[in-house]
Write an enzyme that holds these catalytic residues in place. Structure first.
Site, short mmCIF file in Angstrom:
data_model
loop_
_atom_site.label_atom_id
_atom_site.label_comp_id
_atom_site.label_asym_id
_atom_site.label_seq_id
_atom_site.Cartn_x
_atom_site.Cartn_y
_atom_site.Cartn_z
N ASP A 1 0.82 -1.21 0.00
CA ASP A 1 0.00 0.00 0.00
C ASP A 1 0.86 1.26 0.00
OD1 ASP A 1 -1.64 2.25 1.36
OD2 ASP A 1 -3.16 0.75 0.90
N TRP B 1 -5.75 1.27 -0.03
CA TRP B 1 -5.75 0.27 -1.11
C TRP B 1 -5.75 -1.14 -0.54
CZ3 TRP B 1 -7.53 3.44 -4.15
CH2 TRP B 1 -7.00 4.72 -4.31
N ASP B 2 -5.07 -1.35 0.58
CA ASP B 2 -5.15 -2.65 1.26
C ASP B 2 -6.58 -2.95 1.69
OD1 ASP B 2 -2.57 -3.58 1.09
OD2 ASP B 2 -1.92 -2.74 3.00
N ILE B 3 -7.25 -1.94 2.21
CA ILE B 3 -8.63 -2.13 2.66
C ILE B 3 -9.53 -2.50 1.50
CG2 ILE B 3 -10.62 -0.93 3.65
CD1 ILE B 3 -8.55 0.73 5.28
N GLY C 1 -8.72 -6.07 0.36
CA GLY C 1 -9.23 -7.10 1.26
C GLY C 1 -10.70 -7.36 1.08
#
Length: 401
Positions: free
Chosen positions: A130, A159-161, A164
């Site tokens: 991220d 962006w990780d969120i 996921g």
């Protein structure tokens, strides 16, 4: 577990944010998510923030409701056990390198209809996280005060969120396809694809391409394309006010009593403030007129004035102020429960934000201790006896909590 995904079993091999968040999303909807880790814990088992005793609150937050399998992943026997568990479960979510014993082809040999979701950095398999992909999106050049000369990253791993949650959607879509056709499949998702797709969805790629120019650069806390700005109250609290719609705009002017002054802006500039673009164009003038109203009132007075009026606003809060002052983050808000985490204490934990009318809300379940369910998982899914489990433990293949 009696959530809406009851009956779905997913094995998770993960680290950091995106993959654990995908597994958490599924677990809080009732799936049986079994996380496997090496003996002693993986890369994120001690990640900050930490409790007073040194336990990772990051781990406790992203692994709620899962079961924990602790295995010596450096041994052939440990890898064989995990492979068998993945085959028995039929669904696998991971951001570990999908090669060797964790390749889809190898795992699929054990179960032809295996659904596997693989999260990676770039589409070609090269590394990306991220905090490295965000600089490439353009947003750090649009974040921060106008006079800042350097790019500014966000501390939120957005962006990780997104990745996921999208990984959870991908797994459910593949599982639905399997239910309809009997076919398993590999689903791959790259972090950079997620980030750049969102940049495109929000119109920034089209603007840069079609207008042959960059979007306007950083603009402080102004909202892009309409009116939104932060103001300081008499008691030095910051609040954000947004007028996206005509209704919100009219409500803001009515409460602050600034209709006449805004009409003069219309006359002086010829810009129609009843439009989003007009409010954006004259945002500095609008903010200047509104600023004294906020500066002459404390936060409680502002809250009372805006109550029930349709004004869109919210106070800036520290994490502590969020916990202490915001009624939406209490056990009375339905999404939160007070839960005891061993060795850490009792504190508020959130459940899923999704409310289903046909399925009752389940209590929030804490994260497991490392290896807490090793015997339970191997005994239940692989039918290993207590004697076999004891032997594996003595040989250093598994960890038993």
């Amino acid at each position: 577990m009696t959530g809406i995904l009851e009956g779905l079993t997913v094995v998770e091999g993960s680290a950091f944010v995106a993959a654990p968040l995908g597994g958490l999303t599924l677990a809080q909807l009732g799936a049986d998510v079994i996380r496997f880790d090496d003996l002693g814990g993986g890369l994120d088992h001690t990640r900050w923030p930490l409790a007073a005793g040194g336990q990772s609150l990051f781990w406790a937050g992203l692994n709620k409701g899962k079961r924990s399998l602790s295995v010596n992943l450096r041994s052939d026997a440990g890898r064989e056990l995990v492979s068998e568990v993945i085959g028995a479960a039929g669904a696998f979510l991971t951001n570990f390198p999908a090669r060797g014993w964790l390749s889809y082809e190898t795992l699929r040999a054990r179960r032809d209809d295996l659904v596997m979701v693989h999260l990676k950095g770039n589409r070609d398999g090269t590394s990306e996280v991220d905090y490295t992909v965000n600089p490439a999106t353009g947003f750090p050049w649009a974040t921060g005060p106008r006079n800042l000369a350097a790019p500014l990253n966000s501390v939120l791993p957005a962006w990780d969120i997104a990745m996921g949650e999208l990984a959870a959607v991908g797994l459910l879509a593949a599982d639905r396809h399997r239910t309809r056709t009997g076919q398993g499949q590999l689903v791959e998702i790259a972090l950079s694809d997620v980030a750049f797709a969102v940049v495109g969805h929000l119109g920034r790629v089209a603007e840069a391409q079609l207008a042959s120019r960059d979007s306007p650069r950083r603009d402080g806390n102004y909202l892009y394309g309409a009116f939104g700005h932060d103001f300081i109250s008499k008691d030095e609290r910051h609040v954000m006010v947004v007028a996206l719609t005509r209704r919100q705009w009219k409500a803001l002017l009515e409460v602050t009593g600034t209709q006449e002054q805004m009409a003069k802006i219309n006359e002086a500039t010829g810009v129609d403030l009843d439009t989003e673009s007009g409010r954006f164009e004259d945002r500095d003038l609008i903010a200047a007129i509104l600023r004294p109203w906020f500066r002459s009132r404390d936060l409680a007075e502002i809250r009372d004035a805006f109550e029930g009026t349709g004004v869109s606003w919210g106070p800036y809060q520290t994490f502590r102020q969020l916990v202490d002052d915001d009624p939406r983050v209490t056990v009375d808000s339905e999404m939160w429960d007070e839960v005891e985490h061993p060795g850490v204490g009792r504190y508020r934990m959130p459940g899923t934000p999704l409310d289903f009318s046909a399925v009752p809300r389940e209590p929030v379940r804490r994260a497991p201790l490392l290896g807490e369910h090793t015997a339970e998982v191997l005994g239940g899914l692989l039918r290993l006896t207590d004697a076999e489990l004891g032997r594996l433990h003595r040989e250093g293949v598994i960890g038993l909590e």
